[in-house]
Design an enzyme around this catalytic site. Structure first.
Site, mmCIF file in Angstrom:
data_model
loop_
_atom_site.group_PDB
_atom_site.id
_atom_site.type_symbol
_atom_site.label_atom_id
_atom_site.label_comp_id
_atom_site.label_asym_id
_atom_site.label_seq_id
_atom_site.Cartn_x
_atom_site.Cartn_y
_atom_site.Cartn_z
ATOM 1 N N CYS B 50 7.155 11.447 12.848
ATOM 2 C CA CYS B 50 6.989 12.711 12.119
ATOM 3 C C CYS B 50 7.664 12.661 10.749
ATOM 4 O O CYS B 50 7.343 13.437 9.863
ATOM 5 C CB CYS B 50 7.504 13.875 12.944
ATOM 6 S SG CYS B 50 9.150 13.639 13.563
ATOM 7 N N HIS B 100 14.980 -2.595 4.454
ATOM 8 C CA HIS B 100 14.534 -1.227 4.728
ATOM 9 C C HIS B 100 14.233 -1.057 6.220
ATOM 10 O O HIS B 100 14.676 -0.094 6.842
ATOM 11 C CB HIS B 100 13.300 -0.899 3.886
ATOM 12 C CG HIS B 100 12.773 0.474 4.148
ATOM 13 N ND1 HIS B 100 13.254 1.586 3.513
ATOM 14 C CD2 HIS B 100 11.841 0.931 5.024
ATOM 15 C CE1 HIS B 100 12.637 2.668 3.967
ATOM 16 N NE2 HIS B 100 11.765 2.285 4.896
#
Lengths: 270, 424
Positions: B50, B100
């Site tokens: 989400c 990342h």
């Protein structure tokens, strides 16, 4: 000073360091290492007590140093048992300082080697003393846990959580562990006292039955029985029961200091 | 062997953009197939939660500008105009992409710092991509390392240990008092959003018995049905206080629980411990109740303070987590460089053989007087020379332990001998 004694204290010290680390970092591997180190310490301590008994041809409680060392061993052993049963390691950081302190104090204030061979009291007497020391150790453990309960309860009620409260065992678990410890102590003191009477009956010389130690022991049994009853009553559960447990241990301290040293002859061993 | 990442997250894109770029499991599988079929990537994996949508890929060596091609693909796949996406997408390559991903799996890039769900989401996304054959040796290694980083950060730091919401802080407090909640009862007064969050947390932590009370009985029934609770009529709230160990109040009325009411309830329950979580504004519980024996009262500010403390505590763990991330980034890049070095050496050897063959073909015609044995001898001598001058020193570079030097060595070999392999 025997190398094994130093090694034992060092092992307890390492275990204590790991328990502190666990309190700070909460890592499973550190917890396991702390428990493993405690097991090693207990084994070393046992062999130290055994070696010393062989060397002196005397039971461990023949002198103050030996008695204190035996107390520390039983305290750590009882804690180890409780840790295994309740799967709670946080207590180690709070209990082991007492063990290390008792051992170091015993070493520093160590009296000379007992002069002669021990009096021939036999195995019943030895069991009487050992079980009594175990009872004091278990009650000592319940005292530490009650103090922890009171501290945690105060912090929770005052909303001062910080880091430490998240590491503490739940209040409910502390209560159960305290109860387990008191039950161990009660079993040991009842069996120890019974064996004490058996040992007295076997003595050839008559012994006074008005020994204040009997009265204090009876009071201790009564107080802890009261604790076991009240801590199950909802109106006493929690802080009140813990305060009673702290008070009870104060009576034990009175018993093993003032009463043993000044008010009785039969129980003054050192 | 480049690694490319293109994506967006809660920091770079508002929810309106994030929701348009999110992938269902089926879409992720389809997009991964497309990307490989179109030759943008040889290996690919899509992570969609989400708060983020990220596409990781390993492009073919000949592919120019894979990140730009991927951005275009995302735009067309989701039907979102490129100008909307451009401001939101981030693009990373190689070290930066690896770092990342490791930060994501460690929870360092999450909206709630250190949250645990992301590691499960990375694991699930990787499992799905692996099963559909979208990943290959590079991404397999990369995501296995990412999962290891996530696990290490969670076990070796305290980044994810403390509650970060009012509801979860309340539950942790309940566990400090009662231990496991399986044998305990909770009463929730009110059925609004906060109450529902608390009820959800209570259920997650295995509360034994759940009671819901609300002025609107229909709403109470709806919430109770959803979470497997029992409705208590509003009129019976005073009697209802005698049973539960945890009472959560979040209703819009002042002093629902007066001090005397709580005192009477405590007396009726024989002073059994009671945790009162007052999440209402104005406060629903009289502060005087906190003085009663075995009552633990926390209002919304108390719980918010705990959350703030925990946030600071988690933030203080970030450097430790970052060290773990860096360690694994170096480890991964070292592996990547080793694999790359082998590839470069193989290409170099191939090129040397081809050059030698071309050289001999060009010059042997002028040396027709030589016997076949002499020609073979010359070829062997040339092989020895090439091996001594080029291949042996190049091979020694494989042993370099310093990652930076190793990568420099690979680049130097490429620049000197294989300029056509140089992607730049």
């Amino acid at each position: 000073m025997q190398p094994l004694a130093i090694l034992t204290v060092l092992a307890y010290g390492v275990s204590l360091g790991l328990y502190f680390r666990l309190l700070y970092a909460d890592q499973k591997i550190v917890g396991r290492a702390a428990t493993a180190m405690l097991a090693v310490s207990l084994a070393l301590h046992y062999f130290f007590l055994l070696e010393r008994a062989h060397q002196l041809q005397a039971v461990p409680y023949q002198d103050l140093y030996g008695a204190v060392s035996l107390f520390a061993w039983l305290l750590a052993l009882t804690y180890f048992g409780l840790e295994m049963v309740h799967r709670q390691r946080t207590l180690g950081a709070f209990l082991l300082p007492f063990v290390v302190l008792i051992l170091v104090a015993g070493m520093l204030g160590r009296p000379g080697v007992p002069a002669g061979p021990p009096p021939g009291h036999g195995i019943v007497f030895a069991l009487h003393v050992t079980l009594s020391v175990l009872a004091y150790a278990a009650f000592g453990l319940s005292f530490v846990m009650s103090l922890m309960y009171l501290a945690e309860e105060t912090l929770l009620r005052r909303h001062r959580l910080g880091t430490i409260v998240w590491r503490f065992p739940a209040l409910d678990l502390l209560e159960r562990m305290t109860r387990s410890s008191v039950l161990v102590g009660m079993g040991a003191i009842l069996a120890g006292t019974l064996l004490g009477f058996v040992a007295v009956r076997r003595l050839e010389t008559p012994v006074s039955h008005f020994d204040p130690k009997y009265l204090v022991t009876l009071a201790i049994v009564g107080l802890y029985a009261t604790y076991l009853y009240l801590e199950r009553q909802t109106s006493w559960r929690g802080g009140r029961a813990s305060r009673l447990c702290v008070f009870n241990f104060a009576v034990i301290l009175l018993s093993v200091t003032v009463v043993n040293l000044f008010l009785t002859r039969a129980h003054r061993y050192f | 062997m480049e690694i490319v990442l293109v994506g967006l997250n809660h920091r770079t894109a508002p929810v309106e953009v994030r929701e348009r770029l999110s992938f269902t499991a089926d879409q992720a599988r389809r997009a991964a197939e497309d990307l490989r079929a179109q030759g943008i990537f040889e290996e690919t994996m899509i992570l969609s939660t989400c708060n983020r949508s990220e596409v990781y890929g390993v492009p073919p060596e000949s592919r120019p500008e894979p990140a730009a091609a991927l951005s275009e693909y995302l735009s067309s796949f989701h039907g979102v105009r490129a100008d909307i996406l451009n401001g939101s997408l981030y693009r990373h390559q190689d070290r930066s992409a690896v770092e990342h991903l490791f930060q994501v799996s460690a929870g360092l890039d999450s909206m709630v710092l250190g949250e645990a769900e992301i590691l499960g989401q990375v694991r699930e996304a990787y499992r799905a991509a692996h099963e559909s054959g979208a990943t290959g040796p590079v991404l397999n290694r990369l995501f296995q390392a990412a999962l290891e980083v996530g696990k290490r950060v969670r076990t070796e730091t305290e980044l994810g240990t403390r509650p970060m919401s009012v509801a979860s802080a309340g539950m942790k407090l309940a566990e400090r008092i009662f231990g496991k909640l399986e044998k305990h009862t909770a009463l929730v007064l009110g059925a609004g959003t906060i109450s529902e969050q608390v009820i959800s947390q209570l259920r997650d932590r295995g509360i034994g018995h759940l009671l819901v009370m609300n002025r609107s009985i229909e709403r109470a029934e709806e919430v109770a049905r959803r979470y497997g609770g029992e409705v208590v009529p509003w009129a019976e709230w005073e009697a209802a206080l005698q049973g539960p160990d945890i009472v959560v109040s979040s209703v819009s009325a002042e002093s629902v629980l007066g001090g005397e009411v709580v005192a009477r309830a405590m007396s009726a329950r024989k002073n059994r411990a009671l945790l009162l979580m007052d999440l209402g504004v104005p406060r629903n519980v009289d502060p005087a109740a906190a003085k009663l024996y075995n009552v633990f009262l926390y209002n919304i500010d108390d719980l918010t303070d705990i959350v703030q403390q925990n946030r600071r505590a988690r933030e203080s763990e970030v450097p430790k987590a970052q060290v773990i991330v860096e360690e694994h980034v170096d480890k991964f890049l070292s592996w990547q460089a080793s694999v790359e070095m082998i590839g470069v050496l193989e290409a170099l050897e191939g090129k040397m053989r081809a050059e030698r063959a071309a050289f001999l073909a060009a010059h042997m015609q002028h040396l027709g007087h030589l016997s076949a044995a002499d020609r073979e001898r010359i070829e062997a001598l040339m092989d020895d020379l090439l091996k001594k001058i080029v291949m042996n020193p190049a091979g020694k570079l494989r042993g370099e332990r310093n990652l930076r030097r190793k990568i420099q060595n690979i680049e130097a070999l490429r620049d000197l001998f294989l300029p056509e392999r140089d992607k730049s």
